[in-house]
Design a protein around this motif. Structure first.
Motif, PDB file in Angstrom:
ATOM      1  N   UNK A   1       7.787   6.424   0.955  1.00 45.94           N
ATOM      2  CA  UNK A   1       7.760   5.432   0.416  1.00 45.94           C
ATOM      3  C   UNK A   1       8.100   4.031   1.374  1.00 45.94           C
ATOM      4  N   UNK A   2       7.361   2.989   1.246  1.00 37.71           N
ATOM      5  CA  UNK A   2       7.311   1.685   1.833  1.00 37.71           C
ATOM      6  C   UNK A   2       8.638   0.728   1.369  1.00 37.71           C
ATOM      7  N   UNK A   3       9.488   0.416   2.251  1.00 36.34           N
ATOM      8  CA  UNK A   3      10.655  -0.299   1.883  1.00 36.34           C
ATOM      9  C   UNK A   3      10.202  -1.622   1.332  1.00 36.34           C
ATOM     10  N   UNK A   4      10.724  -2.036   0.421  1.00 33.03           N
ATOM     11  CA  UNK A   4      10.528  -3.596  -0.012  1.00 33.03           C
ATOM     12  C   UNK A   4      10.764  -3.670  -1.551  1.00 33.03           C
ATOM     13  N   UNK A   5      11.600  -4.175  -2.171  1.00 34.28           N
ATOM     14  CA  UNK A   5      11.843  -4.396  -3.348  1.00 34.28           C
ATOM     15  C   UNK A   5      10.672  -5.389  -4.135  1.00 34.28           C
ATOM     16  N   UNK A   6      10.329  -4.892  -5.219  1.00 35.21           N
ATOM     17  CA  UNK A   6       8.976  -5.672  -5.877  1.00 35.21           C
ATOM     18  C   UNK A   6       9.657  -7.164  -6.090  1.00 35.21           C
TER      19      UNK A   6
ATOM     20  N   UNK B   1       2.866  -9.518   4.906  1.00 39.78           N
ATOM     21  CA  UNK B   1       1.980  -9.336   3.691  1.00 39.78           C
ATOM     22  C   UNK B   1       0.834  -8.141   3.687  1.00 39.78           C
ATOM     23  N   UNK B   2       0.157  -7.841   4.911  1.00 37.65           N
ATOM     24  CA  UNK B   2      -0.682  -6.942   4.979  1.00 37.65           C
ATOM     25  C   UNK B   2       0.081  -5.409   4.696  1.00 37.65           C
ATOM     26  N   UNK B   3       0.965  -5.337   5.387  1.00 39.44           N
ATOM     27  CA  UNK B   3       2.032  -4.193   5.296  1.00 39.44           C
ATOM     28  C   UNK B   3       2.534  -3.596   4.243  1.00 39.44           C
ATOM     29  N   UNK B   4       3.209  -4.672   3.455  1.00 42.52           N
ATOM     30  CA  UNK B   4       3.873  -4.555   2.506  1.00 42.52           C
ATOM     31  C   UNK B   4       3.228  -4.713   1.027  1.00 42.52           C
ATOM     32  N   UNK B   5       2.026  -5.535   1.035  1.00 42.56           N
ATOM     33  CA  UNK B   5       1.336  -5.670  -0.206  1.00 42.56           C
ATOM     34  C   UNK B   5      -0.053  -5.081  -0.019  1.00 42.56           C
TER      35      UNK B   5
ATOM     36  N   UNK C   1       2.084  -4.600  -4.921  1.00 40.98           N
ATOM     37  CA  UNK C   1       2.319  -4.479  -3.657  1.00 40.98           C
ATOM     38  C   UNK C   1       2.231  -2.829  -2.952  1.00 40.98           C
ATOM     39  N   UNK C   2       2.040  -2.618  -1.971  1.00 33.53           N
ATOM     40  CA  UNK C   2       2.124  -1.166  -1.299  1.00 33.53           C
ATOM     41  C   UNK C   2       3.429  -0.707  -1.364  1.00 33.53           C
ATOM     42  N   UNK C   3       4.412  -1.548  -1.296  1.00 29.32           N
ATOM     43  CA  UNK C   3       5.900  -1.028  -1.447  1.00 29.32           C
ATOM     44  C   UNK C   3       6.152  -0.474  -2.716  1.00 29.32           C
ATOM     45  N   UNK C   4       5.930  -1.202  -3.806  1.00 32.16           N
ATOM     46  CA  UNK C   4       6.090  -0.927  -5.013  1.00 32.16           C
ATOM     47  C   UNK C   4       5.422   0.319  -5.607  1.00 32.16           C
ATOM     48  N   UNK C   5       4.091   0.165  -5.152  1.00 35.58           N
ATOM     49  CA  UNK C   5       3.196   1.490  -5.526  1.00 35.58           C
ATOM     50  C   UNK C   5       3.538   2.776  -4.678  1.00 35.58           C
TER      51      UNK C   5
ATOM     52  N   UNK D   1      -2.600   4.121  -6.342  1.00 34.14           N
ATOM     53  CA  UNK D   1      -4.206   3.462  -6.660  1.00 34.14           C
ATOM     54  C   UNK D   1      -4.962   3.818  -5.534  1.00 34.14           C
ATOM     55  N   UNK D   2      -6.132   4.454  -5.834  1.00 32.84           N
ATOM     56  CA  UNK D   2      -7.171   4.528  -4.627  1.00 32.84           C
ATOM     57  C   UNK D   2      -7.412   3.110  -3.989  1.00 32.84           C
ATOM     58  N   UNK D   3      -7.393   2.110  -4.811  1.00 37.56           N
ATOM     59  CA  UNK D   3      -7.892   0.711  -4.156  1.00 37.56           C
ATOM     60  C   UNK D   3      -6.902   0.494  -2.985  1.00 37.56           C
ATOM     61  N   UNK D   4      -5.831   1.112  -2.803  1.00 36.99           N
ATOM     62  CA  UNK D   4      -5.030   0.724  -1.333  1.00 36.99           C
ATOM     63  C   UNK D   4      -5.231   1.745  -0.322  1.00 36.99           C
ATOM     64  N   UNK D   5      -6.384   2.616  -0.532  1.00 38.21           N
ATOM     65  CA  UNK D   5      -6.612   3.636   0.384  1.00 38.21           C
ATOM     66  C   UNK D   5      -5.677   4.737   0.531  1.00 38.21           C
ATOM     67  N   UNK D   6      -5.626   5.278   1.745  1.00 38.41           N
ATOM     68  CA  UNK D   6      -4.822   6.404   1.667  1.00 38.41           C
ATOM     69  C   UNK D   6      -3.267   6.166   1.558  1.00 38.41           C
ATOM     70  N   UNK D   7      -2.746   6.884   0.724  1.00 36.85           N
ATOM     71  CA  UNK D   7      -1.310   6.778   0.379  1.00 36.85           C
ATOM     72  C   UNK D   7      -0.304   6.964   1.578  1.00 36.85           C
ATOM     73  N   UNK D   8       0.686   6.447   1.864  1.00 37.48           N
ATOM     74  CA  UNK D   8       1.514   6.460   2.936  1.00 37.48           C
ATOM     75  C   UNK D   8       2.404   8.133   3.084  1.00 37.48           C
ATOM     76  N   UNK D   9       2.817   8.371   4.085  1.00 41.97           N
ATOM     77  CA  UNK D   9       3.612   9.576   4.028  1.00 41.97           C
ATOM     78  C   UNK D   9       4.788   9.521   3.251  1.00 41.97           C
TER      79      UNK D   9
END
Length: 195
Positions: free
Chosen positions: A99-104, A161-165, A77-81, A89-97
Motif C-alpha cells: 500500500x502507498x501511504x496517503x489519505x485520499x 503528484x506522480x508518486x501518489x496520484x 490516486x495510486x495511494x487510495x487505489x 486499475x490496469x490504467x495505473x500500470x503495475x500495482x505496487x508491492x
C-alpha cells in the motif's frame, strides 16, 4: 475512469447483486445528486444563502453539489487505489508491492491546490484570487468534520503528484468534474448510481 474503485462493501456483509465495488465516478455523482436533493428540501434556506452571494438559487445549488462531489477526487490516486490491490486499475500500470501511504481526503485537497488540477475550480471560483481559495478547498476536501491542516493544505509538487496520484489517476480526476458538470447542467433529474 470506470476502472477506479471508490467504495467497497464491508467484509462482514454480502454485497448487493454480487457487486463488490463501486467506481469513484459513481460515488461522486451519488454525492452530487444527494446534495441537490438536500438543498431542494429547504428552498427558503437555499434562496437566502444564494441571495447573500447574489446568485440564482438553482445555479448556487448546482455549484455546491459540484463542490460536494469533488470531496473524494483523491480516490483516483495510486495511494487510495493501493488500499485494495486486488481492485488495482490496469490504467495505473503495475500495482505496487504494498500500500502507498496517503489519505485520499488529504490528496483531494492537495490536488485541488495543485496547478495541474487548478482548472477544476477555475469556472466556479473565477472571481476569487488563487490565494483566497484555501478555505473553500479545505471545506471541499475535509472529511469527518475536519479540514486538511498545515502541510496538507499545500499543493502537491510534481514528484508527489506522480508518486501518489499517477498520470492516469490525474487524468481520470481531471475528467471527473466534466462528467459531474454535464450531469448537473442537463435538464431533468440527476440519477443516483446505485446498484
Amino acid at each position: 475512469m470506470q476502472s477506479f474503485w471508490g467504495k467497497t462493501w464491508r467484509e462482514d456483509q454480502p454485497p448487493p447483486f454480487e457487486v463488490v465495488w463501486k467506481p469513484v465516478i459513481h460515488h461522486l455523482l451519488d454525492v452530487a445528486a444527494a446534495a441537490l436533493e438536500l438543498q431542494a428540501a429547504s428552498p427558503r434556506r437555499l434562496e437566502r444563502e444564494a441571495a447573500v452571494l447574489g446568485a440564482q438559487p438553482n445555479d448556487f445549488a448546482r455549484t455546491r453539489a459540484y463542490f460536494a462531489a469533488l470531496h473524494d477526487i483523491g480516490k483516483f490516486s495510486r495511494a487510495f487505489q493501493s488500499k485494495s490491490l486486488e481492485l488495482w486499475p490496469d490504467a495505473l500500470g503495475e500495482p505496487p508491492s504494498e500500500e502507498i501511504r496517503g489519505r485520499h481526503w488529504v490528496l483531494s485537497g492537495r490536488m485541488l491546490h495543485s496547478p495541474a488540477c487548478r482548472r477544476v475550480l477555475d469556472a466556479p471560483l473565477a472571481g476569487l484570487h488563487l490565494d483566497d481559495r484555501g478555505p473553500i478547498i479545505a471545506a471541499i476536501a475535509g472529511h469527518h468534520g475536519a479540514p486538511p491542516m498545515g502541510q496538507d493544505q499545500s499543493a502537491l509538487d510534481s514528484f508527489t503528484l506522480h508518486e501518489q496520484v499517477g498520470e492516469a489517476g490525474l487524468a481520470a480526476a481531471l475528467r471527473a468534474p466534466d462528467v459531474q458538470d454535464a450531469m448537473l447542467t442537463q435538464s431533468g433529474e440527476v440519477w443516483i448510481a446505485v446498484y
